[in-house]
Design a protein around this motif. Structure first.
Motif, short mmCIF file in Angstrom:
data_model
loop_
_atom_site.label_atom_id
_atom_site.label_comp_id
_atom_site.label_asym_id
_atom_site.label_seq_id
_atom_site.Cartn_x
_atom_site.Cartn_y
_atom_site.Cartn_z
N ALA A 98 26.32 15.39 -3.10
CA ALA A 98 25.63 14.16 -2.49
C ALA A 98 25.49 14.36 -1.06
O ALA A 98 24.58 13.90 -0.33
CB ALA A 98 26.36 12.87 -2.61
N PHE A 99 26.33 15.28 -0.41
CA PHE A 99 26.35 15.59 0.93
C PHE A 99 25.58 16.85 1.39
O PHE A 99 25.68 17.24 2.51
CB PHE A 99 27.87 15.56 1.61
CG PHE A 99 28.41 14.32 1.82
CD1 PHE A 99 28.32 13.60 3.30
CD2 PHE A 99 28.98 13.62 1.00
CE1 PHE A 99 28.87 12.79 3.74
CE2 PHE A 99 29.40 12.28 1.03
CZ PHE A 99 29.38 11.89 2.50
N GLY A 100 24.93 17.41 0.24
CA GLY A 100 23.96 18.76 0.49
C GLY A 100 24.84 19.88 0.69
O GLY A 100 24.27 20.73 1.14
N TYR A 101 26.06 19.87 0.03
CA TYR A 101 26.60 21.26 -0.12
C TYR A 101 25.72 22.18 -0.98
O TYR A 101 25.40 21.94 -2.12
CB TYR A 101 28.09 21.06 -0.87
CG TYR A 101 28.85 22.40 -1.08
CD1 TYR A 101 29.43 22.99 -0.15
CD2 TYR A 101 28.75 22.89 -2.39
CE1 TYR A 101 30.17 24.10 -0.18
CE2 TYR A 101 29.41 24.02 -2.50
CZ TYR A 101 30.01 24.67 -1.61
OH TYR A 101 31.00 26.01 -1.71
N VAL A 102 25.65 23.44 -0.46
CA VAL A 102 25.14 24.68 -1.17
C VAL A 102 26.15 25.91 -1.21
O VAL A 102 26.30 26.26 -0.09
CB VAL A 102 23.70 24.97 -0.60
CG1 VAL A 102 23.00 26.01 -1.40
CG2 VAL A 102 22.92 23.77 -0.43
N ALA A 103 26.35 26.11 -2.47
CA ALA A 103 27.36 27.17 -2.34
C ALA A 103 26.58 28.50 -1.87
O ALA A 103 25.75 28.89 -1.87
CB ALA A 103 27.78 27.38 -3.99
N ASN A 104 27.83 29.57 -1.12
CA ASN A 104 27.41 30.57 -0.65
C ASN A 104 26.17 30.54 0.41
O ASN A 104 25.68 31.50 0.71
CB ASN A 104 27.13 31.74 -1.69
CG ASN A 104 28.05 31.99 -2.70
OD1 ASN A 104 29.16 31.98 -2.46
ND2 ASN A 104 27.79 31.89 -3.93
N HIS A 105 26.21 29.47 1.18
CA HIS A 105 25.43 29.31 2.35
C HIS A 105 26.17 28.51 3.58
O HIS A 105 27.25 27.84 3.23
CB HIS A 105 23.97 28.58 1.96
CG HIS A 105 23.40 28.98 1.13
ND1 HIS A 105 23.32 29.11 -0.21
CD2 HIS A 105 22.01 29.98 1.30
CE1 HIS A 105 22.12 29.79 -0.68
NE2 HIS A 105 21.52 30.19 0.24
N SER A 106 25.94 28.98 4.79
CA SER A 106 26.25 28.23 5.84
C SER A 106 26.01 26.68 5.75
O SER A 106 24.76 26.32 5.18
CB SER A 106 25.69 28.49 7.06
OG SER A 106 25.72 30.04 7.38
#
Length: 156
Positions: A98-106
């Motif tokens: 919901a907070f926009g976390y994207v794995a393996n990215h800044s």
């Protein structure tokens, strides 16, 4: 100290440790100290239900006349722990998504806020809420002497 008070104390220590982690910010020494405090408290809190399981089995036998040690152990430890771990993983995953976390990215500042919420506040709230049943158990814990005496007579 009673088992219920030790359980609640362990949870309170874990909450304290989580606050130390949260307020230490980028200070590695503070985070490590908080982590150690949180893990000591968590270790106490997580082990206490296993110490109390026998009393719950005795209470059930005293109240209903049925010794259900096997089913209570299976449901109380294996099933509930598995469900709790699944729920925790899903909840944290939903929050971070919901907070926009994207794995393996800044991560964006918004995503970092979600990580902090998930790691700190959700953990603190869950530990704090768990103190309630720990303290409510004390009511039944005070009856252990009578339960043990009654069961000794019944089993003899």
């Amino acid at each position: 100290m009673s088992k219920s008070h030790i359980w609640a104390m362990g949870l309170a220590i874990a909450v304290l440790g989580q606050f130390v982690i949260m307020f230490s910010g980028l200070n590695a020494a503070g985070a490590i100290i908080g982590w150690l405090i949180a893990n000591v408290g968590s270790g106490i809190a997580v082990s206490m239900p296993f110490a109390m399981l026998g009393s719950a089995v005795d209470y059930g036998e005293w109240k209903n006349g049925v010794n259900a040690a096997g089913i209570l152990t299976t449901i109380g430890s294996a099933f509930c722990m598995s469900m709790g771990m699944g729920f925790a993983g899903a909840l944290n995953g939903k929050i971070m998504s919901a907070f926009g976390y994207v794995a393996n990215h800044s991560q964006t500042l918004h995503a970092l806020s979600g990580i902090k919420l998930s790691f700190n506040w959700v953990t603190i709230i869950m530990y704090a809420v768990a103190i309630i049943p720990a303290l409510l158990y004390f009511r039944y814990e005070k009856m252990e002497g009578k339960i043990t005496a009654d069961l000794s007579k019944t089993r003899a």
